[in-house]
Enzyme design. Structure first.
Site, PDB file in Angstrom:
ATOM      1  N   GLY A 258       5.896  -9.579   6.793  1.00 44.61           N
ATOM      2  CA  GLY A 258       5.033 -10.524   7.052  1.00 44.61           C
ATOM      3  C   GLY A 258       3.353 -10.381   6.575  1.00 44.61           C
ATOM      4  O   GLY A 258       3.772 -10.077   5.266  1.00 44.61           O
ATOM      5  N   HIS A 259       2.490 -11.009   6.746  1.00 42.24           N
ATOM      6  CA  HIS A 259       1.604 -11.242   5.865  1.00 42.24           C
ATOM      7  C   HIS A 259       0.407 -10.173   5.125  1.00 42.24           C
ATOM      8  O   HIS A 259       0.464  -9.156   6.525  1.00 42.24           O
ATOM      9  CB  HIS A 259       0.756 -12.690   5.789  1.00 42.24           C
ATOM     10  CG  HIS A 259      -0.105 -13.259   4.596  1.00 42.24           C
ATOM     11  ND1 HIS A 259      -0.967 -13.732   4.670  1.00 42.24           N
ATOM     12  CD2 HIS A 259       0.940 -13.519   3.665  1.00 42.24           C
ATOM     13  CE1 HIS A 259      -0.940 -14.143   3.370  1.00 42.24           C
ATOM     14  NE2 HIS A 259       0.214 -14.447   2.873  1.00 42.24           N
ATOM     15  N   ASN A 260      -0.340 -10.027   4.482  1.00 42.01           N
ATOM     16  CA  ASN A 260      -0.747  -9.040   4.398  1.00 42.01           C
ATOM     17  C   ASN A 260      -1.914  -9.307   5.605  1.00 42.01           C
ATOM     18  O   ASN A 260      -2.631  -9.976   6.394  1.00 42.01           O
ATOM     19  CB  ASN A 260      -1.911  -9.288   3.361  1.00 42.01           C
ATOM     20  CG  ASN A 260      -1.512  -9.276   1.943  1.00 42.01           C
ATOM     21  OD1 ASN A 260      -0.266  -8.092   2.106  1.00 42.01           O
ATOM     22  ND2 ASN A 260      -2.122  -9.314   0.879  1.00 42.01           N
ATOM     23  N   GLY A 261      -2.241  -8.081   6.521  1.00 37.95           N
ATOM     24  CA  GLY A 261      -3.146  -8.172   7.545  1.00 37.95           C
ATOM     25  C   GLY A 261      -2.775  -8.996   9.316  1.00 37.95           C
ATOM     26  O   GLY A 261      -2.989  -8.307   9.960  1.00 37.95           O
ATOM     27  N   SER A 262      -0.787  -8.393   8.483  1.00 36.15           N
ATOM     28  CA  SER A 262      -0.041  -9.033   9.634  1.00 36.15           C
ATOM     29  C   SER A 262      -0.028  -7.492  10.855  1.00 36.15           C
ATOM     30  O   SER A 262       0.306  -7.482  11.991  1.00 36.15           O
ATOM     31  CB  SER A 262       1.216  -9.513   9.762  1.00 36.15           C
ATOM     32  OG  SER A 262       1.894  -8.348   8.878  1.00 36.15           O
ATOM     33  N   GLY A 263      -0.311  -6.686   9.989  1.00 32.50           N
ATOM     34  CA  GLY A 263      -0.279  -5.463  11.301  1.00 32.50           C
ATOM     35  C   GLY A 263       1.244  -4.569  10.944  1.00 32.50           C
ATOM     36  O   GLY A 263       2.283  -4.072  12.013  1.00 32.50           O
ATOM     37  N   LYS A 264       2.076  -4.997   9.857  1.00 34.22           N
ATOM     38  CA  LYS A 264       2.723  -4.702   9.307  1.00 34.22           C
ATOM     39  C   LYS A 264       2.678  -2.672   8.976  1.00 34.22           C
ATOM     40  O   LYS A 264       3.776  -2.377   9.958  1.00 34.22           O
ATOM     41  CB  LYS A 264       4.029  -4.884   8.162  1.00 34.22           C
ATOM     42  CG  LYS A 264       3.860  -5.844   8.318  1.00 34.22           C
ATOM     43  CD  LYS A 264       4.174  -6.840   6.315  1.00 34.22           C
ATOM     44  CE  LYS A 264       3.721  -6.010   5.516  1.00 34.22           C
ATOM     45  NZ  LYS A 264       3.250  -6.875   5.087  1.00 34.22           N
ATOM     46  N   SER A 265       2.264  -2.255   8.576  1.00 32.50           N
ATOM     47  CA  SER A 265       1.991  -1.107   8.383  1.00 32.50           C
ATOM     48  C   SER A 265       0.920  -0.133   9.257  1.00 32.50           C
ATOM     49  O   SER A 265       2.030   1.463   9.518  1.00 32.50           O
ATOM     50  CB  SER A 265       0.720  -0.800   6.684  1.00 32.50           C
ATOM     51  OG  SER A 265       1.162  -1.307   5.871  1.00 32.50           O
TER      52      SER A 265
ATOM     53  N   GLU B 240       6.763  -0.790   2.525  1.00 33.56           N
ATOM     54  CA  GLU B 240       6.615  -1.511   0.963  1.00 33.56           C
ATOM     55  C   GLU B 240       6.944  -0.380  -0.241  1.00 33.56           C
ATOM     56  O   GLU B 240       6.045  -0.355  -1.133  1.00 33.56           O
ATOM     57  CB  GLU B 240       5.063  -2.160   0.673  1.00 33.56           C
ATOM     58  CG  GLU B 240       4.819  -2.914   2.026  1.00 33.56           C
ATOM     59  CD  GLU B 240       3.461  -3.860   1.492  1.00 33.56           C
ATOM     60  OE1 GLU B 240       3.042  -3.962   0.671  1.00 33.56           O
ATOM     61  OE2 GLU B 240       2.947  -3.856   2.454  1.00 33.56           O
TER      62      GLU B 240
END
Lengths: 321, 267
Positions: free
Chosen positions: B37-44, B163
């Site tokens: 997912g892109h940055n800010g997609s909520g993965k972390s 990451e």
């Protein structure tokens, strides 16, 4: 910055290395109290002799201990001089006339300028400083011509003053030597664990010694990391024209701020991530934990503690008599 | 019931915009999941919610049948561990030994057992010779391996990599991926958040997130054929797959396509 040394610990195998950190902390504390109880310079000199013998037995290099004294050398010398000048009891030993004439002032100024210039190029600044102080004395004593600015005065040293200053200096010497032996032979982690265990009883009055120890050990662990970071930021700022070594005080302060602000921000971010990492590994503040390192109290520790208690008792007896 | 179940999970940092919105996923025991997912997609944020570092606004998370909440977090975290991005910010101990021990100390594992486990798991991540080293003298990859050993020593069988390879040099990255492969072989459940499409290809299933929502969650082979999933999310397909996908669907291309697929997936 990779090999930055935290504390003064130097790995070794002498007697003091094998003692439990708790023993070392308690013994050093007891002996320090004992040293403060001693009354005369003769007793102190004996104590200093004993301290040196202990260093030899523990195979601790005296040069390293002397290096530990370096930061407080100036303090030692100033104490010595002040004690000599202020204490006016007993027999007068030295009575030296001094003058402050217009030429004396001129020479003093010259000495100051020479000292300032030389101190840029000479490595042993401290020796130079001593030479400077000595030259002030010589100028005050021997330059007696020209128009006097104030009435001539005399510099007097009394027996008691000399004794007192020697007393204070030797006492400081012993105490610094003791604490240097402690930090030279004990790993910072062992030291914190020793402190933690010793302060454990304070839990009853609400002092959480375990958290305290953890805080210290994490700080120790992050010192090199943060140094590394400071280095990077300094390089980054320097590449944009910041100059940390020159400029006026005002400019220097500005540069320091440009270093401190990012460092603080990064430190805060780090601490949040670290808190997350610790929590995800089930750390709960104040909860019971087992420990990987165990402090072992052996016969050596019993012996060392006994000796230090005896020394303290001896000092108390001397004081009472 | 699946090993990890997330039901209608939502989360917001300040009650305004949802960082996570209505997420429902199931993960089986022993699976390897990659989250893209892109940055800010909520993965972390999802990863943090899974280990109980964030309290969801709505929704539930079950790990091995246990509902994750404040009371059960301690028990749940014995099963699930997380390796973060920055190797430096998760190294708690003063030495490698201390750091591997940290989690076990929190679990009150007896000292003798701890020392044995430290040796065992340090050997497993090839750090046995460095037990007394300080973090300042370790590389990023070594620190991440120590973090893995610390989690394994807590007997966790789910590991999230948030990451974890992104701050490593190519060589350490490859090595770490190698260790993750062996962990997967040993039966651990792996959840790997990554930007590297080549790392994601190793997973059994890929979860693509977009603006806090589940965009797609499918088998790796299936999702890789859906070109639009990647273009919509600004993700780059490996060249070989891009080529394969762009070839027309006919018999004469089939052999080339299969070869390209094979090449991409084995790599």
């Amino acid at each position: 910055m990779k090999n930055i040394i935290i504390g003064q610990y130097i790995p070794g195998k002498g007697l003091f290395y094998r003692l439990d950190p708790r023993t070392k902390i308690v013994s050093v504390l007891f002996i320090m109290i004992a040293v403060f109880l001693l009354q005369t310079i003769e007793q102190l000199l004996i104590a200093l002799g004993v301290a040196i013998i202990m260093l030899l037995i523990g195979r601790i290099s005296i040069i390293k201990v002397l290096k530990g004294l370096k930061p407080i050398l100036v303090l030692l010398i100033f104490t010595f001089i002040f004690q000599i000048m202020l204490n006016r009891e007993g027999v007068m030993i030295v009575n030296q006339e001094m003058q402050l004439t217009i030429f004396t002032a001129l020479f003093l100024l010259l000495a100051l300028i020479i000292w300032r210039i030389l101190s840029r190029y000479i490595r042993y600044r401290f020796l130079l400083f001593l030479a400077f102080v000595a030259s002030i004395f010589l100028i005050l004593v021997y330059v007696d011509f020209g128009y006097p600015l104030v009435n001539s005065f005399s510099f007097k040293i009394y027996e008691q003053g000399l004794r007192m200053s020697a007393f204070v200096v030797v006492r400081l010497l012993i105490i610094i030597t003791l604490s240097t032996v402690l930090t030279l032979t004990t790993k910072p982690t062992d030291l914190t664990q020793g402190l933690e265990k010793l302060m454990h009883p304070l839990k009853k009055i609400g002092f959480d010694s375990e958290s305290f120890a953890l805080i210290i050990s994490i700080s120790l662990r992050y010192i090199p990391t943060i140094f590394d970071e400071a280095n990077k930021i300094m390089l980054a700022q320097a590449s944009r024209g910041a100059d940390f070594s020159e400029g006026k005080l005002k400019d220097k302060l500005k540069q320091v701020i440009s270093l401190l602000v990012p460092m603080f921000i990064i430190a805060f971010m780090r601490s949040e991530e670290l808190a997350n990492a610790m929590e995800s590994r089930n750390f709960v503040p104040g909860e019971k934990r087992t420990r990987i390192y165990e402090l072992v109290f052996s016969y050596r520790d019993v012996l060392a503690t006994t000796i230090s208690v005896l020394i303290l008792a001896g000092a108390i007896v001397l004081k009472v008599i | 019931m699946s090993y990890i179940e997330v039901k209608e999970l939502s989360y917001s940092y300040n009650n305004k915009t949802n960082v996570l919105e209505d997420i429902s996923i199931n993960i089986e025991k022993g699976e390897w999941i990659a989250i893209l997912g892109h940055n800010g997609s909520g993965k972390s944020t999802l990863a943090k919610a899974l280990v109980g570092l964030l309290e969801p606004a709505t929704g539930e998370i079950f790990i091995d049948g246990t509902l994750l909440n404040e009371d059960s977090a301690f028990e749940v975290r014995k099963k699930i561990g997380i390796v973060f991005q920055n190797p430096d910010n998760q190294f708690v101990g003063v030495t490698v030994r201390d750091d591997i021990a940290f989690g076990m100390e929190n679990l009150c594992v007896p000292r003798e057992e701890m020392l044995e486990k430290i040796k065992f798991f340090a050997k497993k991540v090839n750090m046995l010779d460095s037990l007394d080293k300080e973090p300042a003298n370790l590389s990023g990859g070594q620190k991440q391996r120590v973090a893995i050993a610390g989690i394994l020593a807590m007997q966790s069988d789910i590991i999230i990599f948030d990451e974890a390879t992104s701050m490593l040099d190519p060589f350490s990255r490859e090595e770490l991926v190698k260790y993750i492969k062996t962990l997967h072989k040993d039966g651990l459940t792996i959840i790997m958040i990554t930007h590297e499409i080549n790392e994601a290809l190793l997973a059994d299933r890929i979860l693509v997130m977009n603006k806090g929502k589940v965009y797609a969650f499918e088998e790796t082979e299936v999702i890789m054929k859906k070109k639009e999933v990647f273009t919509d999310n600004h993700l780059e397909l490996p060249v070989a797959l891009d080529l394969a996908n762009s070839l027309e669907e006919n018999e004469s291309h089939k052999e080339i396509r299969d070869k390209l697929w094979e090449y991409a997936l084995i790599k």
